[in-house]
Scaffold this motif. Structure first.
Motif, PDB file in Angstrom:
ATOM      1  N   ASN A   1     -46.811 -52.136   5.264  1.00 21.65           N
ATOM      2  CA  ASN A   1     -45.884 -51.054   4.619  1.00 21.65           C
ATOM      3  C   ASN A   1     -46.346 -50.803   3.251  1.00 21.65           C
ATOM      4  O   ASN A   1     -47.605 -51.373   2.778  1.00 21.65           O
ATOM      5  CB  ASN A   1     -44.598 -52.177   4.333  1.00 21.65           C
ATOM      6  N   VAL A   2     -45.728 -50.135   2.329  1.00 23.83           N
ATOM      7  CA  VAL A   2     -46.301 -49.617   1.272  1.00 23.83           C
ATOM      8  C   VAL A   2     -46.548 -50.552   0.307  1.00 23.83           C
ATOM      9  O   VAL A   2     -47.684 -50.302  -0.296  1.00 23.83           O
ATOM     10  CB  VAL A   2     -45.036 -48.383   0.780  1.00 23.83           C
ATOM     11  N   LEU A   3     -45.971 -51.770  -0.128  1.00 23.19           N
ATOM     12  CA  LEU A   3     -46.122 -52.602  -0.803  1.00 23.19           C
ATOM     13  C   LEU A   3     -47.473 -53.188  -0.302  1.00 23.19           C
ATOM     14  O   LEU A   3     -48.667 -53.524  -1.042  1.00 23.19           O
ATOM     15  CB  LEU A   3     -45.212 -53.676  -0.877  1.00 23.19           C
ATOM     16  N   ASP A   4     -47.831 -53.507   0.790  1.00 24.71           N
ATOM     17  CA  ASP A   4     -48.990 -54.002   1.077  1.00 24.71           C
ATOM     18  C   ASP A   4     -50.244 -53.173   1.192  1.00 24.71           C
ATOM     19  O   ASP A   4     -51.197 -53.638   0.817  1.00 24.71           O
ATOM     20  CB  ASP A   4     -49.041 -54.337   2.640  1.00 24.71           C
ATOM     21  N   VAL A   5     -49.847 -52.075   1.370  1.00 19.81           N
ATOM     22  CA  VAL A   5     -51.221 -50.866   0.967  1.00 19.81           C
ATOM     23  C   VAL A   5     -51.427 -50.852  -0.269  1.00 19.81           C
ATOM     24  O   VAL A   5     -52.503 -50.647  -0.921  1.00 19.81           O
ATOM     25  CB  VAL A   5     -50.578 -49.548   1.428  1.00 19.81           C
ATOM     26  N   ALA A   6     -50.456 -51.039  -1.294  1.00 18.82           N
ATOM     27  CA  ALA A   6     -50.475 -50.907  -2.883  1.00 18.82           C
ATOM     28  C   ALA A   6     -51.433 -52.199  -3.208  1.00 18.82           C
ATOM     29  O   ALA A   6     -52.526 -51.944  -4.004  1.00 18.82           O
ATOM     30  CB  ALA A   6     -49.303 -50.833  -3.564  1.00 18.82           C
ATOM     31  N   LEU A   7     -51.059 -53.053  -2.690  1.00 18.34           N
ATOM     32  CA  LEU A   7     -52.005 -54.643  -3.160  1.00 18.34           C
ATOM     33  C   LEU A   7     -53.289 -54.455  -2.618  1.00 18.34           C
ATOM     34  O   LEU A   7     -54.127 -54.822  -3.397  1.00 18.34           O
ATOM     35  CB  LEU A   7     -50.927 -55.645  -2.518  1.00 18.34           C
ATOM     36  N   SER A   8     -53.545 -53.993  -1.299  1.00 15.35           N
ATOM     37  CA  SER A   8     -54.723 -54.004  -0.764  1.00 15.35           C
ATOM     38  C   SER A   8     -55.840 -52.702  -1.522  1.00 15.35           C
ATOM     39  O   SER A   8     -56.848 -52.865  -1.189  1.00 15.35           O
ATOM     40  CB  SER A   8     -54.814 -53.789   0.753  1.00 15.35           C
ATOM     41  N   CYS A   9     -55.022 -51.977  -2.377  1.00 16.20           N
ATOM     42  CA  CYS A   9     -55.826 -51.003  -2.864  1.00 16.20           C
ATOM     43  C   CYS A   9     -56.067 -51.174  -4.556  1.00 16.20           C
ATOM     44  O   CYS A   9     -56.390 -50.267  -5.139  1.00 16.20           O
ATOM     45  CB  CYS A   9     -55.305 -49.707  -2.775  1.00 16.20           C
ATOM     46  N   GLY A  10     -55.641 -52.608  -4.888  1.00 16.93           N
ATOM     47  CA  GLY A  10     -55.974 -52.837  -6.218  1.00 16.93           C
ATOM     48  C   GLY A  10     -54.694 -52.392  -7.118  1.00 16.93           C
ATOM     49  O   GLY A  10     -54.939 -52.835  -8.331  1.00 16.93           O
ATOM     50  N   PHE A  11     -53.566 -52.106  -6.733  1.00 19.35           N
ATOM     51  CA  PHE A  11     -52.422 -51.879  -7.625  1.00 19.35           C
ATOM     52  C   PHE A  11     -51.604 -53.376  -7.458  1.00 19.35           C
ATOM     53  O   PHE A  11     -51.583 -53.965  -6.539  1.00 19.35           O
ATOM     54  CB  PHE A  11     -51.520 -50.994  -7.150  1.00 19.35           C
ATOM     55  N   ARG A  12     -51.140 -53.533  -8.717  1.00 22.65           N
ATOM     56  CA  ARG A  12     -50.725 -54.553  -9.030  1.00 22.65           C
ATOM     57  C   ARG A  12     -49.044 -54.840  -8.527  1.00 22.65           C
ATOM     58  O   ARG A  12     -48.285 -55.694  -8.638  1.00 22.65           O
ATOM     59  CB  ARG A  12     -50.447 -55.357 -10.294  1.00 22.65           C
ATOM     60  N   SER A  13     -48.553 -53.520  -8.437  1.00 22.49           N
ATOM     61  CA  SER A  13     -47.045 -53.306  -8.106  1.00 22.49           C
ATOM     62  C   SER A  13     -46.816 -51.972  -7.414  1.00 22.49           C
ATOM     63  O   SER A  13     -47.540 -50.920  -7.433  1.00 22.49           O
ATOM     64  CB  SER A  13     -46.178 -53.209  -9.174  1.00 22.49           C
ATOM     65  N   GLN A  14     -45.896 -51.929  -6.467  1.00 21.26           N
ATOM     66  CA  GLN A  14     -45.562 -50.635  -5.564  1.00 21.26           C
ATOM     67  C   GLN A  14     -45.087 -49.414  -6.811  1.00 21.26           C
ATOM     68  O   GLN A  14     -45.346 -48.333  -6.220  1.00 21.26           O
ATOM     69  CB  GLN A  14     -44.312 -50.919  -4.761  1.00 21.26           C
ATOM     70  N   ALA A  15     -44.334 -49.814  -7.856  1.00 20.70           N
ATOM     71  CA  ALA A  15     -44.071 -48.906  -8.609  1.00 20.70           C
ATOM     72  C   ALA A  15     -44.994 -48.046  -9.167  1.00 20.70           C
ATOM     73  O   ALA A  15     -45.200 -46.855  -9.453  1.00 20.70           O
ATOM     74  CB  ALA A  15     -42.941 -49.645  -9.686  1.00 20.70           C
ATOM     75  N   HIS A  16     -46.265 -48.952  -9.589  1.00 25.93           N
ATOM     76  CA  HIS A  16     -47.243 -48.278 -10.180  1.00 25.93           C
ATOM     77  C   HIS A  16     -48.026 -47.190  -9.239  1.00 25.93           C
ATOM     78  O   HIS A  16     -48.478 -46.288  -9.584  1.00 25.93           O
ATOM     79  CB  HIS A  16     -48.439 -49.207 -10.828  1.00 25.93           C
ATOM     80  N   PHE A  17     -48.346 -48.049  -8.017  1.00 27.24           N
ATOM     81  CA  PHE A  17     -49.103 -47.268  -6.946  1.00 27.24           C
ATOM     82  C   PHE A  17     -48.193 -45.843  -6.721  1.00 27.24           C
ATOM     83  O   PHE A  17     -48.892 -44.870  -6.693  1.00 27.24           O
ATOM     84  CB  PHE A  17     -48.797 -48.187  -5.758  1.00 27.24           C
ATOM     85  N   THR A  18     -46.841 -45.974  -6.641  1.00 25.79           N
ATOM     86  CA  THR A  18     -46.061 -44.617  -6.313  1.00 25.79           C
ATOM     87  C   THR A  18     -46.218 -43.621  -7.197  1.00 25.79           C
ATOM     88  O   THR A  18     -46.562 -42.763  -7.046  1.00 25.79           O
ATOM     89  CB  THR A  18     -44.551 -45.028  -6.071  1.00 25.79           C
ATOM     90  N   THR A  19     -46.332 -44.262  -8.659  1.00 27.73           N
ATOM     91  CA  THR A  19     -46.296 -43.303  -9.722  1.00 27.73           C
ATOM     92  C   THR A  19     -47.710 -42.527  -9.407  1.00 27.73           C
ATOM     93  O   THR A  19     -47.886 -41.385  -9.714  1.00 27.73           O
ATOM     94  CB  THR A  19     -46.254 -43.864 -10.946  1.00 27.73           C
ATOM     95  N   VAL A  20     -48.756 -43.397  -9.499  1.00 28.11           N
ATOM     96  CA  VAL A  20     -50.051 -42.849  -9.481  1.00 28.11           C
ATOM     97  C   VAL A  20     -50.106 -41.840  -8.129  1.00 28.11           C
ATOM     98  O   VAL A  20     -50.820 -40.883  -8.337  1.00 28.11           O
ATOM     99  CB  VAL A  20     -51.203 -44.000  -9.413  1.00 28.11           C
ATOM    100  N   PHE A  21     -49.817 -42.357  -6.893  1.00 32.38           N
ATOM    101  CA  PHE A  21     -50.147 -41.327  -5.776  1.00 32.38           C
ATOM    102  C   PHE A  21     -49.226 -40.161  -6.121  1.00 32.38           C
ATOM    103  O   PHE A  21     -49.853 -39.122  -5.549  1.00 32.38           O
ATOM    104  CB  PHE A  21     -49.717 -42.459  -4.732  1.00 32.38           C
ATOM    105  N   LYS A  22     -48.069 -40.254  -6.554  1.00 33.48           N
ATOM    106  CA  LYS A  22     -47.443 -38.907  -6.667  1.00 33.48           C
ATOM    107  C   LYS A  22     -48.195 -37.990  -7.597  1.00 33.48           C
ATOM    108  O   LYS A  22     -48.214 -36.818  -7.465  1.00 33.48           O
ATOM    109  CB  LYS A  22     -46.137 -39.085  -7.162  1.00 33.48           C
TER     110      LYS A  22
ATOM    111  N   GLU B   1     -46.790 -36.086  -3.790  1.00 30.46           N
ATOM    112  CA  GLU B   1     -45.561 -36.455  -3.311  1.00 30.46           C
ATOM    113  C   GLU B   1     -45.699 -38.195  -3.234  1.00 30.46           C
ATOM    114  O   GLU B   1     -46.721 -38.861  -3.266  1.00 30.46           O
ATOM    115  CB  GLU B   1     -45.136 -36.131  -1.873  1.00 30.46           C
ATOM    116  N   THR B   2     -44.587 -38.760  -2.688  1.00 32.33           N
ATOM    117  CA  THR B   2     -44.661 -40.285  -2.726  1.00 32.33           C
ATOM    118  C   THR B   2     -45.344 -40.718  -1.493  1.00 32.33           C
ATOM    119  O   THR B   2     -45.472 -39.760  -0.460  1.00 32.33           O
ATOM    120  CB  THR B   2     -43.093 -40.719  -2.662  1.00 32.33           C
ATOM    121  N   PRO B   3     -45.815 -41.969  -1.599  1.00 35.57           N
ATOM    122  CA  PRO B   3     -46.378 -42.720  -0.548  1.00 35.57           C
ATOM    123  C   PRO B   3     -45.621 -42.368   0.977  1.00 35.57           C
ATOM    124  O   PRO B   3     -46.209 -42.141   2.055  1.00 35.57           O
ATOM    125  CB  PRO B   3     -46.679 -43.816  -0.744  1.00 35.57           C
ATOM    126  N   PHE B   4     -44.334 -42.788   0.855  1.00 33.71           N
ATOM    127  CA  PHE B   4     -43.322 -42.775   1.789  1.00 33.71           C
ATOM    128  C   PHE B   4     -43.465 -41.240   2.539  1.00 33.71           C
ATOM    129  O   PHE B   4     -43.543 -41.072   3.750  1.00 33.71           O
ATOM    130  CB  PHE B   4     -42.119 -43.110   1.366  1.00 33.71           C
TER     131      PHE B   4
END
Length: 315
Positions: free
Chosen positions: A276-297, A302-305
């Protein structure tokens, strides 16, 4: 087995209705549908896209009279040879730009899917952009013979805008394409005639062997909390010296490069795994899904989803 020179028809993405950007059937070769554009425009814009992951060798003898500005739209793995010299071997990130002068042969072996925007620019346009940027004509012909891969956030944003633009109004689409293309050429001209002068007064870029060490360290610790001191230490330099030399070598700050590598790794996991998106975020060094989504977009558009859903449809 290396595939043939011509891009297989099954892997050619057709041009959108109303879009002035043609899809190339052969690498760095504008299609026949540019015939009318040749009469009205001195910048030809085309896009070379492949989704096949099998190795593909492509060769081009070079345009007879036009410079080719190549803008990489997605991360890919390739070996790129310019005038007999290998300029890239391995991963090339999205946003990388390379300029080839007329009559210079190039070849490449793509080891993964690729998406590249090509602008073929006439001498007339180069001259007009030079005069617009510097306020006086250039003496003689302009030849940009500096083939290295460069990173420029402004060029990357312009290339992305050009790539995603679509319009049902063909005339409006052409106006937008012409305007953005001219902005790209002007930026290239400004960089070429000012950056070279500035670099002669600056310290040298990070040597390739130190750069390789830093990149290997980053790739090996993407899931961990690493800082500038850690990356600099892997290259055997202090933070101050490493940061300035790294930026001159890559066009990016170390922090920006780390974020881009983490997002590229995240794209691989999103496309190839069921995490899931949270697991991907954590395995890539991001400490939260929100921060991951912001940087990804910010980096992908576009969003990870949404990106995962489209990637799944493409497959």
């Amino acid at each position: 087995m290396i595939s043939s020179l011509t891009l297989p028809a099954a892997h050619v993405v057709q041009r959108s209705r109303g879009s002035p950007i043609a899809m190339e059937h052969q690498w760095r070769t504008p299609g026949d549908d540019h015939a009318n554009a040749r009469q009205r425009s001195d910048i030809l814009v085309s896009r070379w896209t492949r989704t096949d992951a099998r190795p593909l060798e492509v060769v081009n003898p070079g345009s007879a009279a036009r410079h080719c500005i190549a803008m990489n739209l997605k991360c890919t793995s390739l070996t790129f040879v310019h005038a007999g010299r290998a300029l890239a071997h391995g991963r090339v990130t999205a946003g990388a730009v390379q300029i080839t002068a007329p009559e210079v042969p190039c070849s490449a072996v793509f080891e993964s899917p690729g998406d590249v925007l090509h602008l073929f620019v006439s001498q007339q346009v180069l001259g007009e952009c030079f005069e617009d940027v510097f306020g006086h004509p250039h003496a003689g012909e302009i030849r940009i013979d500096d083939p290295k891969l460069v990173r420029d956030p402004a060029l990357e944003r312009l290339g992305q805008a050009l790539a995603v633009s679509q319009s049902d109004d063909a005339a409006l689409g052409q106006v937008f394409t012409d305007s953005v293309s001219l902005a790209i050429v002007s930026r290239v001209i400004a960089r070429h005639f000012t950056v070279a002068e500035r670099q002669t007064r600056e310290a040298s870029a990070l040597p390739s062997w130190r750069l390789s060490r830093a990149i290997e360290y980053v790739d090996a610790h993407l899931s961990e909390s690493i800082g500038l001191a850690d990356i600099a230490s892997s290259a055997g330099l202090t933070r101050m010296h490493f940061a300035s030399q790294f930026r001159r070598a890559t066009g990016m700050r170390p922090h920006e490069y780390l974020l881009r590598r983490r997002i590229e790794h995240a794209q691989h996991l999103l496309a190839q795994s069921r995490h899931n998106v949270l697991d991907v975020a954590l395995s890539c060094g991001f400490r939260s899904q929100a921060h991951f989504t912001t940087v990804f977009k910010r980096l992908v558009g576009e969003t990870p989803f949404c990106w995962r859903r489209k990637a799944s449809v493409d497959r």
